[in-house]
Design a protein around this motif. Structure first.
Motif, PDB file in Angstrom:
ATOM      1  N   TRP A 147       0.832  -1.200  -0.008  1.00 32.48           N
ATOM      2  CA  TRP A 147       0.002  -0.067  -0.104  1.00 32.48           C
ATOM      3  C   TRP A 147       0.676   1.202   0.030  1.00 32.48           C
TER       4      TRP A 147
ATOM      5  N   ASN B 268      -9.778  -3.749  -3.754  1.00 35.28           N
ATOM      6  CA  ASN B 268      -9.284  -2.701  -4.250  1.00 35.28           C
ATOM      7  C   ASN B 268     -10.196  -2.043  -5.469  1.00 35.28           C
TER       8      ASN B 268
ATOM      9  N   HIS C 239     -13.368  -2.131  -5.252  1.00 40.69           N
ATOM     10  CA  HIS C 239     -14.556  -1.817  -4.547  1.00 40.69           C
ATOM     11  C   HIS C 239     -14.034  -0.296  -4.410  1.00 40.69           C
ATOM     12  N   MET C 240     -12.911  -0.031  -3.942  1.00 45.52           N
ATOM     13  CA  MET C 240     -12.261   1.395  -3.838  1.00 45.52           C
ATOM     14  C   MET C 240     -12.355   2.410  -4.810  1.00 45.52           C
TER      15      MET C 240
ATOM     16  N   PHE D   4     -12.698   6.218  -3.960  1.00 46.83           N
ATOM     17  CA  PHE D   4     -11.470   6.522  -3.134  1.00 46.83           C
ATOM     18  C   PHE D   4     -10.359   6.481  -4.024  1.00 46.83           C
TER      19      PHE D   4
END
Length: 193
Positions: free
Chosen positions: A115, A146, A148-149, A154
C-alpha cells in the motif's frame, strides 16, 4: 527492468504452494536477468526468494533495519546487504533501488509495503509498476476490495491501473514491462515523504 523489489512474508506457511511460489519468483527473475531487492532476511518466503534467485545466478540486494537483523536473521549470502535505521528508510531504499515492485503472499508487513508503494505512486514519488502476484488466489479478496475502492471513488480513475495483477509471475512481469506510467496527484520528492 533491471531490478524488482519483492515484498513477501518472513513466515513459512504450512501449505507448500507459498514457498514454491517464492522460489519460482526468485528463479524467474534471475533467469530473466532481473535483480531482486527484498527485505534482507533468510527465513520464510523472503529466504526462499533470495536463495532461489542466488541459486539461479541472480543479483540479490537485501535491505534490513538494524532492529530486525537478529530477529529476521539477516541473509549474509546476498550480493549486497544494506542495514538501515528503520522501516521507512528500508521502503525508501526499496523504491530507490528498483524499477518496480512485486508483492507475493505475506502478512501485515507485506501489506504495508504494497500500500505504501501504491500511495507513493499516487503522490508522484515514483511512476513504477506495482505488481500483485495472485498465486493460488491468495489475493482474490484484496483485488475485490481494491476494485470496490475504485468503484466508490476513493481511488481516482487515473490511478486504477497502478496495481498490476496476474496469477503467474511470467505474465505479471510482462504486464509490468508494458506498464504505462500513471498521472500522479502531485510530484513529490524524497524529502517530502
Amino acid at each position: 527492468m533491471k531490478r524488482i523489489a519483492v515484498y513477501c512474508g518472513s513466515a513459512t506457511p504450512e501449505d507448500p504452494i507459498y514457498v514454491e511460489t517464492a522460489q519460482l519468483v526468485g528463479r524467474t527473475l534471475a533467469q530473466r536477468g532481473i535483480g531482486v531487492v527484498y527485505g534482507g532476511g533468510r527465513t520464510g518466503l523472503m529466504g526462499a526468494v533470495a536463495d532461489a534467485a542466488l541459486d539461479a545466478g541472480g543479483e540479490v540486494i537485501g535491505v534490513i533495519p538494524d532492529a530486525l537483523v537478529g530477529t529476521e536473521v539477516a541473509h549474509r549470502g546476498c550480493s549486497e546487504l544494506h542495514q538501515v535505521s528503520g522501516m521507512h528508510e528500508r521502503k525508501k531504499m526499496f523504491t530507490d533501488l528498483s524499477d518496480g515492485f512485486v508483492t507475493i503472499p505475506g502478512g501485515v508487513g507485506t501489506m504495508d509495503e504494497l500500500w505504501e508503494a501504491i500511495s507513493w505512486a499516487q503522490l508522484g514519488y515514483h511512476r513504477k509498476p506495482v505488481g500483485l502476484l495472485n498465486a493460488a488466489g491468495f489475493y482474490n479478496d484484496l483485488i475485490a476490495f481494491n476494485q470496490h475502492m475504485i468503484d466508490v471513488g476513493f481511488i481516482r480513475p487515473a490511478h486504477a491501473s497502478i496495481m498490476v495483477v496476474d496469477a503467474g509471475i511470467e505474465g505479471l512481469i510482462d504486464k509490468m514491462e508494458a506498464y504505462v506510467p500513471h498521472t500522479p496527484i502531485f510530484a513529490m520528492k524524497a524529502d517530502d515523504l
